[in-house]
Design an enzyme around this catalytic site. Structure first.
Site, PDB file in Angstrom:
ATOM      1  N   GLU A 160       0.797  -1.243   0.000  1.00 27.45           N
ATOM      2  CA  GLU A 160       0.000   0.000   0.000  1.00 27.45           C
ATOM      3  C   GLU A 160       0.822   1.282   0.000  1.00 27.45           C
ATOM      4  O   GLU A 160       0.542   2.211   0.767  1.00 27.45           O
ATOM      5  CB  GLU A 160      -0.940  -0.003   1.218  1.00 27.45           C
ATOM      6  N   ASN A 202       2.211  -5.095  -3.252  1.00 23.62           N
ATOM      7  CA  ASN A 202       0.801  -5.406  -2.998  1.00 23.62           C
ATOM      8  C   ASN A 202       0.035  -4.118  -2.692  1.00 23.62           C
ATOM      9  O   ASN A 202       0.518  -3.271  -1.951  1.00 23.62           O
ATOM     10  CB  ASN A 202       0.739  -6.339  -1.767  1.00 23.62           C
ATOM     11  N   HIS A 239     -10.372  -5.868  -2.577  1.00 22.53           N
ATOM     12  CA  HIS A 239     -11.472  -5.697  -1.614  1.00 22.53           C
ATOM     13  C   HIS A 239     -12.578  -4.898  -2.313  1.00 22.53           C
ATOM     14  O   HIS A 239     -12.417  -3.706  -2.575  1.00 22.53           O
ATOM     15  CB  HIS A 239     -10.994  -4.923  -0.381  1.00 22.53           C
ATOM     16  N   GLU A 268      -6.168 -10.647  -1.542  1.00 24.03           N
ATOM     17  CA  GLU A 268      -7.009 -10.451  -0.350  1.00 24.03           C
ATOM     18  C   GLU A 268      -8.475 -10.353  -0.749  1.00 24.03           C
ATOM     19  O   GLU A 268      -9.230  -9.529  -0.220  1.00 24.03           O
ATOM     20  CB  GLU A 268      -6.586  -9.175   0.400  1.00 24.03           C
ATOM     21  N   ASP A 270     -12.194 -10.136  -1.278  1.00 25.16           N
ATOM     22  CA  ASP A 270     -13.515 -10.228  -0.652  1.00 25.16           C
ATOM     23  C   ASP A 270     -14.442  -9.278  -1.398  1.00 25.16           C
ATOM     24  O   ASP A 270     -14.007  -8.256  -1.925  1.00 25.16           O
ATOM     25  CB  ASP A 270     -13.513 -10.000   0.868  1.00 25.16           C
TER      26      ASP A 270
HETATM   27  C1  XIL Z   1      -6.646  -6.313   7.969  1.00 20.11           C
HETATM   28  C2  XIL Z   1      -7.023  -7.472   8.845  1.00 20.11           C
HETATM   29  O1  XIL Z   1      -7.926  -8.292   8.146  1.00 20.11           O
HETATM   30  C3  XIL Z   1      -7.644  -6.981  10.123  1.00 20.11           C
HETATM   31  O2  XIL Z   1      -7.822  -8.065  11.029  1.00 20.11           O
HETATM   32  C4  XIL Z   1      -6.759  -5.926  10.781  1.00 20.11           C
HETATM   33  O3  XIL Z   1      -7.420  -5.396  11.894  1.00 20.11           O
HETATM   34  C5  XIL Z   1      -6.437  -4.838   9.809  1.00 20.11           C
HETATM   35  O4  XIL Z   1      -5.836  -5.395   8.647  1.00 20.11           O
HETATM   36  N1  XIL Z   1      -5.068  -4.586   3.455  1.00 20.11           N
HETATM   37  C6  XIL Z   1      -4.134  -5.454   3.923  1.00 20.11           C
HETATM   38  C7  XIL Z   1      -4.455  -6.353   5.048  1.00 20.11           C
HETATM   39  O5  XIL Z   1      -3.030  -5.551   3.338  1.00 20.11           O
HETATM   40  O6  XIL Z   1      -3.335  -6.604   5.845  1.00 20.11           O
HETATM   41  C8  XIL Z   1      -5.569  -5.819   5.882  1.00 20.11           C
HETATM   42  O7  XIL Z   1      -5.916  -6.790   6.863  1.00 20.11           O
HETATM   43  C9  XIL Z   1      -6.764  -5.462   5.018  1.00 20.11           C
HETATM   44  C10 XIL Z   1      -6.382  -4.399   4.023  1.00 20.11           C
END
Ligand code: XIL
Length: 449
Positions: A160, A202, A239, A268, A270
């Protein structure tokens, strides 16, 4: 002389290994329909993973779904900076190890997440700036990547680092303020520490090809490739929700990055929602990955909706009771339609003969070829003679086994020797080898437990 029937002996690593073309029936058929996400993806040369939260490993419904369905594991929080270096210079790997050990014990590979990030920094790091922060960051990258060397399929080296919005620029952060070259410095440190792990950048909101952030990351990767900065892959967090839907140009995004000469991974995933609308969006993501030869796998960010960091959006593939949702069925059906995305009939064949090992161990392991792609191939092993087998599969450098199915697998510290035991799925198992230009077939041994 009848080569089909002639037995030949060769000594490999001090053992007598007998091989025969007669028993090495080629397995060239199309993949069968997988019944789980991991098996279906792996039979087609990809992985299907999930994030795992250490605190849920005592929940047997959670672990049985995770074990059954997924073959790549990311620690949801346990390998982040605040978890692994809570005090400066004092490292803490217990929580990360718990997840890595669970993954390895169950034959799964691990994505490392993450080595350098503006968020979830320990408080001592949050207070740092400048050259001392740069030094602390590089030390962190080196120490963590060294500790997990040989156990990580791919590291999210930097997470990020780009800003949202229309600038396409870097995100302001204490790390960015140490100098624009902090990202490449982190990648170089990671490569030195673990030369075999794939090194990924990432990020999120990089899915839409026309967004400035996507273009900013693209230009960075293009620049890194042109200057030889060691980067192997780009992770797309993916996401999604109604404000950030799956873009129609998603395939263009993945393909454009892949064309720079990196792997792409959905890291990641969802998607908030429910029913057929959610299922359709999941299907579209799988389709987009399948259409890109260098899209090596998909990871969803949790197992059940209730495990999600965005639980109220019910964004995952299993409901809170552990039941498969429509989105699950759509993903599995789509995975099962998958054909080799970029079969390369002109690829050189294997440079060695298949090996089997009937050698006194009470069982025989026979290798057969599966599908082949430009960058990877599948193999299948059939064991006869005993159901209590222990098979070692040794691959030659720079090959790596990146996925397995129907086997409980562990690796030696080099990562080149996989030891497989039955996982209840019978006497045939398979795996994917990233070959790195080496098309040699693996060496097998078989013994009984
Ligand atoms: C999130 C986790 O799912 C949570 O449990 C935590 O509180 C915060 O981080 N981007 C990422 C992940 O790279 O590491 C994050 O994970 C979600 C967004």
């Amino acid at each position: 002389m009848n080569r089909q029937r002639r037995w030949r002996a060769a000594t490999i690593t001090g053992m007598v290994v007998v091989m025969t073309a007669a028993t090495a029936v080629l397995w060239q058929g199309t993949s069968s329909a997988g019944t789980t996400l991991g098996v279906s993806a792996a039979e087609r040369g990809r992985y299907f993973g999930t994030a795992i939260a250490g605190g849920r490993l005592s929940d047997s419904q959670y672990t049985s779904i995770a074990n059954r369905e997924f073959n790549m594991i990311t620690a949801e929080n346990e390998m982040k900076l605040d978890a692994t270096e809570p005090n400066q210079g004092q490292f803490s790997f217990g929580s990360g190890d718990q997840i890595v050990n669970w993954a390895v014990a169950n034959g799964k590979r691990v994505r490392g997440h993450t080595l350098a990030w503006h968020s979830q920094q320990p408080s001592w790091m949050q207070r740092m700036e400048g050259s001392s922060l740069r030094q602390a960051m590089l030390n962190h990258v080196t120490r963590v990547a060294t500790y997990y060397r040989g156990k990580i399929y791919a590291w999210d080296v930097v997470n990020e680092a780009f800003a949202d919005g229309s600038s396409g620029a870097r995100r302001d952060s204490n790390l960015q303020r140490t100098g624009n070259d902090w990202i490449e410095a982190a990648f170089r440190a990671a490569r030195s520490a673990d030369p075999n792990a794939k090194l990924c950048y990432n990020d999120y909101n990089t899915d839409n090809w026309s967004h400035a952030k996507t273009q900013g990351v693209y230009r960075m990767v293009q620049d890194f490739k042109s200057r030889g900065v060691p980067i192997d892959c780009v992770g797309f967090q993916a996401h999604f929700n109604s404000g950030n839907p799956v873009p129609s140009n998603y395939h263009t995004t993945l393909q454009s990055f892949a064309d720079l000469g990196v792997d792409v991974q959905i890291t990641e995933l969802d998607i908030e929602g429910s029913g057929s609308s959610q299922a359709d969006q999941y299907r579209g993501i799988v389709q987009a990955c399948q259409a890109v030869a260098r899209c090596t796998g998909i990871t969803v960010w949790g197992v059940r909706d209730s495990d999600s960091w965005r639980a109220s959006g019910t964004p995952l593939l299993f409901n809170g009771n552990g039941q498969k949702k429509a989105a699950y069925d759509a993903v599995l059906a789509q995975l099962n339609t998958g054909q080799p995305t970029n079969p390369s009939p002109s690829s050189p064949g294997p440079s060695t003969s298949p090996t089997t090992d009937p050698g006194g161990g009470g069982c025989t392991a026979t290798y057969s070829e599966g599908q082949k792609w430009n960058d990877r191939f599948n193999g299948q092993v059939t064991v006869t003679g005993s159901s209590n087998w222990i098979v070692t599969v040794t691959v030659g450098s720079p090959q790596r086994i990146t996925a397995t199915w129907n086997v409980s697998a562990t690796w030696d510290s080099s990562g080149n020797v996989m030891t497989g035991r039955p996982n209840g799925g019978g006497n045939t198992f398979g795996f994917t080898v990233q070959h790195g230009g080496n098309w040699a077939w693996p060496t097998l041994t078989c013994r009984t437990s």
